[in-house]
Design a protein around this motif. Sequence first.
Motif, mmCIF file in Angstrom:
data_model
loop_
_atom_site.group_PDB
_atom_site.id
_atom_site.type_symbol
_atom_site.label_atom_id
_atom_site.label_comp_id
_atom_site.label_asym_id
_atom_site.label_seq_id
_atom_site.Cartn_x
_atom_site.Cartn_y
_atom_site.Cartn_z
ATOM 1 N N ARG A 102 -0.396 -5.853 -18.857
ATOM 2 C CA ARG A 102 0.008 -7.172 -18.359
ATOM 3 C C ARG A 102 -0.584 -7.401 -16.984
ATOM 4 N NH1 ARG A 102 0.263 -11.815 -18.398
ATOM 5 N NH2 ARG A 102 1.983 -13.050 -17.644
ATOM 6 N N GLY A 103 -0.643 -6.307 -16.182
ATOM 7 C CA GLY A 103 -1.194 -6.453 -14.849
ATOM 8 C C GLY A 103 -1.090 -5.192 -14.029
ATOM 9 N N LEU A 104 -1.294 -5.361 -12.717
ATOM 10 C CA LEU A 104 -1.226 -4.270 -11.744
ATOM 11 C C LEU A 104 -0.156 -4.594 -10.708
ATOM 12 C CD1 LEU A 104 -5.024 -3.665 -10.964
ATOM 13 C CD2 LEU A 104 -3.564 -2.452 -12.609
ATOM 14 N N SER A 105 0.465 -3.535 -10.184
ATOM 15 C CA SER A 105 1.501 -3.711 -9.169
ATOM 16 C C SER A 105 1.455 -2.581 -8.157
ATOM 17 C CB SER A 105 2.882 -3.716 -9.837
ATOM 18 O OG SER A 105 3.899 -3.720 -8.855
ATOM 19 N N ILE A 106 1.768 -2.933 -6.926
ATOM 20 C CA ILE A 106 2.134 -1.958 -5.910
ATOM 21 C C ILE A 106 3.572 -2.322 -5.546
ATOM 22 C CG2 ILE A 106 1.773 -1.040 -3.605
ATOM 23 C CD1 ILE A 106 -1.133 -1.755 -3.794
ATOM 24 N N GLN A 111 2.855 0.290 3.830
ATOM 25 C CA GLN A 111 2.274 -0.116 5.108
ATOM 26 C C GLN A 111 0.755 -0.023 5.173
ATOM 27 O OE1 GLN A 111 4.100 -1.517 7.858
ATOM 28 N NE2 GLN A 111 5.340 -1.775 6.030
ATOM 29 N N SER A 112 0.131 0.844 4.355
ATOM 30 C CA SER A 112 -1.324 0.992 4.453
ATOM 31 C C SER A 112 -2.079 0.196 3.392
ATOM 32 C CB SER A 112 -1.716 2.466 4.415
ATOM 33 O OG SER A 112 -1.108 3.123 3.335
ATOM 34 N N ALA A 113 -1.392 -0.572 2.572
ATOM 35 C CA ALA A 113 -2.051 -1.395 1.556
ATOM 36 C C ALA A 113 -2.736 -2.600 2.219
ATOM 37 C CB ALA A 113 -1.024 -1.858 0.531
ATOM 38 N N PRO A 114 -3.754 -3.186 1.547
ATOM 39 C CA PRO A 114 -4.446 -4.346 2.121
ATOM 40 C C PRO A 114 -3.477 -5.484 2.452
ATOM 41 C CG PRO A 114 -5.638 -3.516 0.217
ATOM 42 C CD PRO A 114 -4.327 -2.776 0.265
ATOM 43 N N GLY A 115 -3.642 -6.003 3.636
ATOM 44 C CA GLY A 115 -2.757 -7.062 4.112
ATOM 45 C C GLY A 115 -1.651 -6.522 4.992
ATOM 46 N N MET A 116 -1.331 -5.252 4.825
ATOM 47 C CA MET A 116 -0.347 -4.596 5.694
ATOM 48 C C MET A 116 -1.108 -3.864 6.794
ATOM 49 S SD MET A 116 2.483 -5.508 4.327
ATOM 50 C CE MET A 116 3.762 -4.432 4.929
ATOM 51 N N ASP A 117 -2.110 -3.062 6.362
ATOM 52 C CA ASP A 117 -3.122 -2.491 7.247
ATOM 53 C C ASP A 117 -2.620 -1.574 8.354
ATOM 54 O OD1 ASP A 117 -5.061 -3.878 5.734
ATOM 55 O OD2 ASP A 117 -4.700 -5.688 6.908
ATOM 56 N N ILE A 118 -1.547 -0.832 8.091
ATOM 57 C CA ILE A 118 -1.078 0.172 9.043
ATOM 58 C C ILE A 118 -1.277 1.533 8.368
ATOM 59 C CG2 ILE A 118 0.871 1.063 10.371
ATOM 60 C CD1 ILE A 118 2.049 -1.806 10.232
ATOM 61 N N PRO A 119 -2.301 2.295 8.756
ATOM 62 C CA PRO A 119 -2.633 3.539 8.060
ATOM 63 C C PRO A 119 -1.492 4.557 8.054
ATOM 64 C CG PRO A 119 -4.305 2.979 9.697
ATOM 65 C CD PRO A 119 -3.160 2.035 9.888
ATOM 66 N N GLY A 120 -1.524 5.418 7.038
ATOM 67 C CA GLY A 120 -0.624 6.557 7.014
ATOM 68 C C GLY A 120 0.335 6.642 5.851
ATOM 69 N N THR A 121 0.505 5.592 5.074
ATOM 70 C CA THR A 121 1.452 5.615 3.969
ATOM 71 C C THR A 121 0.710 5.691 2.635
ATOM 72 O OG1 THR A 121 2.955 4.220 5.239
ATOM 73 C CG2 THR A 121 3.391 4.415 2.881
ATOM 74 N N PRO A 122 0.805 6.819 1.932
ATOM 75 C CA PRO A 122 0.165 6.898 0.606
ATOM 76 C C PRO A 122 0.853 5.937 -0.368
ATOM 77 C CG PRO A 122 0.934 9.061 1.347
ATOM 78 C CD PRO A 122 1.476 8.049 2.295
ATOM 79 N N TYR A 123 0.094 5.445 -1.333
ATOM 80 C CA TYR A 123 0.671 4.564 -2.353
ATOM 81 C C TYR A 123 -0.130 4.644 -3.635
ATOM 82 C CZ TYR A 123 -2.957 1.164 -1.034
ATOM 83 O OH TYR A 123 -4.141 0.542 -0.774
ATOM 84 N N GLU A 124 0.492 4.139 -4.708
ATOM 85 C CA GLU A 124 -0.145 4.085 -6.016
ATOM 86 C C GLU A 124 -0.173 2.649 -6.513
ATOM 87 O OE1 GLU A 124 1.132 8.382 -7.919
ATOM 88 O OE2 GLU A 124 2.401 6.646 -8.349
ATOM 89 N N VAL A 125 -1.244 2.323 -7.214
ATOM 90 C CA VAL A 125 -1.342 1.064 -7.938
ATOM 91 C C VAL A 125 -0.972 1.394 -9.377
ATOM 92 C CG1 VAL A 125 -2.867 -0.795 -8.700
ATOM 93 C CG2 VAL A 125 -3.161 0.207 -6.414
#
Length: 142
Positions: A102-106, A111-125
């Motif tokens: 259906r789609g993609l989600s974060i 904090q480090s995802a595009p638009g948040m731009d504060i490095p240091g927080t790992p994340y998954e799409v």
Amino acid sequence: MKKSLLSLSLLLAGPALAASPSVTVYKSPTCGCCESWVEHMRESGFEVNSIDTELMGALKQKAGVEPRLASCHTAHVDGYVIEGHVPAADVKRLLQQQPEVRGLSIPGMPQSAPGMDIPGTPYEVLGFDEQGNTAVFSRYPG
């Protein structure tokens, strides 16, 4: 032909698209990080139609975004739902590979995802399907 969700986690890097379709993003009129994500998408070659609304809950429900997958904005591109601060490179890969999702989600707002731009927080799409099943589409170290 679209690929199954199970094979989605096996798909890693793929070539970028030559031309990207337009993206329609629904967001709160007061959300600065949503506007930053819109700019990230434009800088990555997408044409973005940004629509301010106070009806985000209803839009997410209609798009099939379960609360556990929700973030601050919801976008639509070429029949897919993009929930939250998904990197443009992942959207391009989604469109190129066309997995059966259906789609993609974060979920949330890392904090480090595009638009948040504060490095240091790992994340998954996450890729998600119509039944709410998810699979990791990509990982970022933050």
